[in-house]
Scaffold this active site. Structure first.
Site, PDB file in Angstrom:
ATOM      1  N   GLU A  49       0.851  -1.177   0.000  1.00  0.00           N
ATOM      2  CA  GLU A  49       0.000   0.000   0.000  1.00  0.00           C
ATOM      3  C   GLU A  49       0.893   1.235   0.000  1.00  0.00           C
ATOM      4  O   GLU A  49       1.745   1.394   0.886  1.00  0.00           O
ATOM      5  CB  GLU A  49      -0.894   0.037   1.243  1.00  0.00           C
ATOM      6  CG  GLU A  49      -2.049  -0.939   1.214  1.00  0.00           C
ATOM      7  CD  GLU A  49      -2.945  -0.750   2.426  1.00  0.00           C
ATOM      8  OE1 GLU A  49      -2.987   0.368   2.984  1.00  0.00           O
ATOM      9  OE2 GLU A  49      -3.586  -1.733   2.827  1.00  0.00           O
ATOM     10  N   ASP A  60      -6.107   7.921  10.032  1.00  0.00           N
ATOM     11  CA  ASP A  60      -4.750   7.587  10.461  1.00  0.00           C
ATOM     12  C   ASP A  60      -4.443   8.102  11.853  1.00  0.00           C
ATOM     13  O   ASP A  60      -4.832   9.210  12.239  1.00  0.00           O
ATOM     14  CB  ASP A  60      -3.734   8.158   9.471  1.00  0.00           C
ATOM     15  CG  ASP A  60      -3.830   7.512   8.108  1.00  0.00           C
ATOM     16  OD1 ASP A  60      -4.019   6.288   8.076  1.00  0.00           O
ATOM     17  OD2 ASP A  60      -3.747   8.224   7.092  1.00  0.00           O
ATOM     18  N   TYR A 174     -10.796  -4.924   2.812  1.00  0.00           N
ATOM     19  CA  TYR A 174      -9.991  -4.463   3.936  1.00  0.00           C
ATOM     20  C   TYR A 174     -10.881  -4.462   5.176  1.00  0.00           C
ATOM     21  O   TYR A 174     -11.754  -3.621   5.315  1.00  0.00           O
ATOM     22  CB  TYR A 174      -9.456  -3.057   3.642  1.00  0.00           C
ATOM     23  CG  TYR A 174      -8.371  -2.566   4.567  1.00  0.00           C
ATOM     24  CD1 TYR A 174      -8.515  -2.607   5.949  1.00  0.00           C
ATOM     25  CD2 TYR A 174      -7.193  -2.034   4.064  1.00  0.00           C
ATOM     26  CE1 TYR A 174      -7.516  -2.149   6.797  1.00  0.00           C
ATOM     27  CE2 TYR A 174      -6.192  -1.567   4.899  1.00  0.00           C
ATOM     28  CZ  TYR A 174      -6.361  -1.625   6.263  1.00  0.00           C
ATOM     29  OH  TYR A 174      -5.379  -1.163   7.097  1.00  0.00           O
TER      30      TYR A 174
END
Length: 274
Positions: A49, A60, A174
């Site tokens: 990634e 994040d 994911y």
């Protein structure tokens, strides 16, 4: 065949789980990112990634936020990240590259222009964490038309929306292991096994688990219930810790070897000093 599909097909034949490292492109520099990609491949990574640095990365945690800030200081853009993928390919990398970006840079470039560039730079998949499923139709159609996989994120809190999120997934799904943002953890969502079973009930695409995975024990344990494991913050932190070594030509090889050894132990392979 898309490189992601080919990788999972190969791994399935050998009863192996994909190791999918994440790194922030341009941290600490584009040239060093290219060196690090080569080290990840040598350590046994199955796909990578490539994180596009973003000023407001909602998904994040602090480690990747700091990496984004360092990359942005170096004026790294979405286009820079695509060019880095192509440069790595031209240098001999065979791995599938997955571009991890937020939706605003895509819209700024324009959806058609964006996909033209994704194809031209040999990028196999996309992860756009802030793209709502209700607004994803145009991007999903362009992804399918170009053979690029738009990889959905699904969380334990998705509940009744899981089926609609994953039903037409390509590449892999994911699966978020924990609630909250990215970052290393010692514990994961308590009903993770049931969550993965639910995802697999609605899709035949491989299921990869990410968020919080940081050591070989966790990789091995999660590999029993999924097809791939994504490791992000732990790798980005390792890079961060080695920046003083990486930025000096005399110690660069030592810094790169540390990164390679860390990823190697995640994969369960041996790395010897050059």
């Amino acid at each position: 065949m898309n490189r992601i599909d080919a990788a999972f097909e190969r791994l399935k034949k050998h009863n192996e789980t994909a190791l999918i490292p994440f790194l922030t492109v341009g941290d600490p520099s584009v040239e060093l990112t290219l060196d690090i990609i080569a080290e990840l491949e040598a350590a046994g990574a199955d796909m990578i990634e490539l994180g596009v640095p973003y000023s407001d990365p909602l998904a994040d945690g602090p480690v990747i936020q700091r990496a984004s800030q360092r990359a942005l200081t170096g004026h790294v853009t979405l286009r820079t990240c695509m060019e880095t993928a192509l440069r790595a390919r031209e240098a001999g990398s065979k791995l599938p590259f997955i571009l991890f970006t937020y939706v605003n840079p895509v819209l700024q470039m324009g959806v058609d222009a964006f996909f033209d560039e994704v194809v031209r730079h040999d990028i196999s998949g996309l992860i756009i964490p802030d793209l709502p499923i209700e607004e994803a139709d145009e991007i999903k159609l362009r992804a399918k038309a170009t053979g690029v996989h738009l990889i959905p994120l699904v969380a334990p809190t998705s509940h009744e929306r899981i089926a609609s999120i994953v039903s037409d997934a390509g590449g892999f799904i994911y699966c978020v292991s924990s609630l909250g943002v990215t970052g290393e953890r010692s514990d994961f969502y308590g009903q993770l096994n049931d969550f993965i079973e639910t995802v697999k009930k609605y899709s035949k695409a491989p299921a990869a688990i990410g968020f919080g995975i940081s050591n070989r024990e966790q990789v091995a344990r999660l590999s029993e219930i999924c097809d791939g494991v994504v490791v992000g913050s732990a790798i980005v932190r390792t890079i961060e810790e080695k920046i003083p070594l990486l930025e000096q030509e005399s110690t660069r090889e030592e810094g790169l070897l540390h990164i390679r050894q860390f990823v190697s132990q995640l994969k369960g392979t041996e790395v010897y000093e050059r």
